[in-house]
Write a protein that holds these residues in place. Structure first.
Motif, short mmCIF file in Angstrom:
data_model
loop_
_atom_site.label_atom_id
_atom_site.label_comp_id
_atom_site.label_asym_id
_atom_site.label_seq_id
_atom_site.Cartn_x
_atom_site.Cartn_y
_atom_site.Cartn_z
N UNK A 73 0.91 -1.28 0.02
CA UNK A 73 -0.17 -0.09 0.01
C UNK A 73 0.63 1.33 0.15
N UNK A 74 2.02 1.11 0.65
CA UNK A 74 2.91 2.48 0.73
C UNK A 74 3.50 2.95 -0.66
N UNK A 75 3.86 1.76 -1.26
CA UNK A 75 4.20 2.03 -2.71
C UNK A 75 3.21 2.37 -3.57
N UNK A 76 2.02 1.83 -3.66
CA UNK A 76 0.66 2.59 -4.22
C UNK A 76 0.42 3.74 -3.83
N UNK A 77 0.48 4.01 -2.70
CA UNK A 77 0.25 5.61 -2.37
C UNK A 77 1.39 6.59 -2.88
N UNK A 78 2.52 6.26 -2.58
CA UNK A 78 3.62 7.02 -3.39
C UNK A 78 3.60 7.38 -4.85
N UNK A 79 3.07 6.19 -5.50
CA UNK A 79 3.09 6.07 -6.91
C UNK A 79 1.72 7.15 -7.50
N UNK A 80 0.70 7.02 -6.52
CA UNK A 80 -0.49 7.60 -6.76
C UNK A 80 -0.37 9.29 -6.83
N UNK A 89 -4.72 12.24 -13.60
CA UNK A 89 -5.77 12.00 -12.70
C UNK A 89 -6.32 10.57 -12.91
N UNK A 90 -6.24 10.15 -14.02
CA UNK A 90 -6.91 8.65 -14.13
C UNK A 90 -6.13 7.57 -13.65
N UNK A 91 -4.74 7.88 -13.61
CA UNK A 91 -3.76 6.66 -13.00
C UNK A 91 -3.91 6.77 -11.75
N UNK A 92 -3.75 8.13 -11.17
CA UNK A 92 -3.95 8.44 -9.74
C UNK A 92 -5.20 7.76 -9.16
N UNK A 113 -8.45 10.94 -3.52
CA UNK A 113 -9.85 11.22 -3.98
C UNK A 113 -10.42 12.52 -3.94
N UNK A 114 -10.45 12.87 -2.68
CA UNK A 114 -10.90 14.17 -2.25
C UNK A 114 -9.98 15.44 -3.20
N UNK A 115 -8.82 15.43 -3.17
CA UNK A 115 -7.85 16.36 -3.96
C UNK A 115 -8.22 16.28 -5.43
N UNK A 116 -8.26 15.17 -5.99
CA UNK A 116 -8.48 14.94 -7.28
C UNK A 116 -9.93 15.44 -7.50
N UNK A 117 -10.96 15.36 -6.88
CA UNK A 117 -12.14 15.86 -7.10
C UNK A 117 -12.08 17.11 -6.84
N UNK A 118 -11.35 17.77 -6.23
CA UNK A 118 -11.65 19.39 -5.91
C UNK A 118 -10.72 19.83 -7.08
#
Length: 129
Positions: A73-80, A89-92, A113-118
């Motif tokens: 999960x940490x790697x996924x977060x870092x990459x997102x 945005x799509x890949x994130x 998700x909130x940041x991307x929505x804003x």
């Protein structure tokens, strides 16, 4: 030989700490070639590129690390976050979704998700004005 691998990683970290990023990458590249299924050199290479402000160059290293360790999960977060920073945005969103599948209560993914929505709302607002 695990001791040799650890020594290479330690040497790369030492180069990194004194700002010799190219030498650190060189040591890590050796490990990537010798042990392509070892996550650590990919992650450390990504961190070096991030430190250098070269986020786009860090992405392939994190993608490879995730190919090896799909549930980290940490790697996924870092990459997102990197994909957010380069406005993909799509890949994130895909990565945040993967995180939430692994960890449904993950605050970082929900915040992402909130940041991307804003950001989407801001872009739409600017286009309308």
């Amino acid at each position: 030989n695990p001791e040799f691998n650890n020594a290479k990683i330690a040497l790369a970290e030492a180069y990194y700490k004194i700002g010799r990023f190219k030498m650190a990458i060189k040591e890590l590249s050796y490990l990537m070639e010798a042990l392509p299924d070892l996550v650590t050199p990919y992650v450390k290479s990504a961190v070096i590129f991030i430190e250098m402000g070269k986020h786009t160059e860090a992405i392939p290293f994190l993608e490879k690390a995730i190919d090896i360790d799909k549930t980290n999960v940490e790697l996924l977060e870092m990459l997102a976050i990197l994909y957010e920073e380069i406005f993909n945005k799509e890949r994130a969103e895909e990565l945040y979704q993967e995180i939430l599948i692994l960890d449904p209560q993950n605050k970082s993914a929900n915040d992402g998700f909130e940041r991307l929505s804003r950001l989407s709302d801001q872009i739409i607002s600017q286009l309308k004005s």
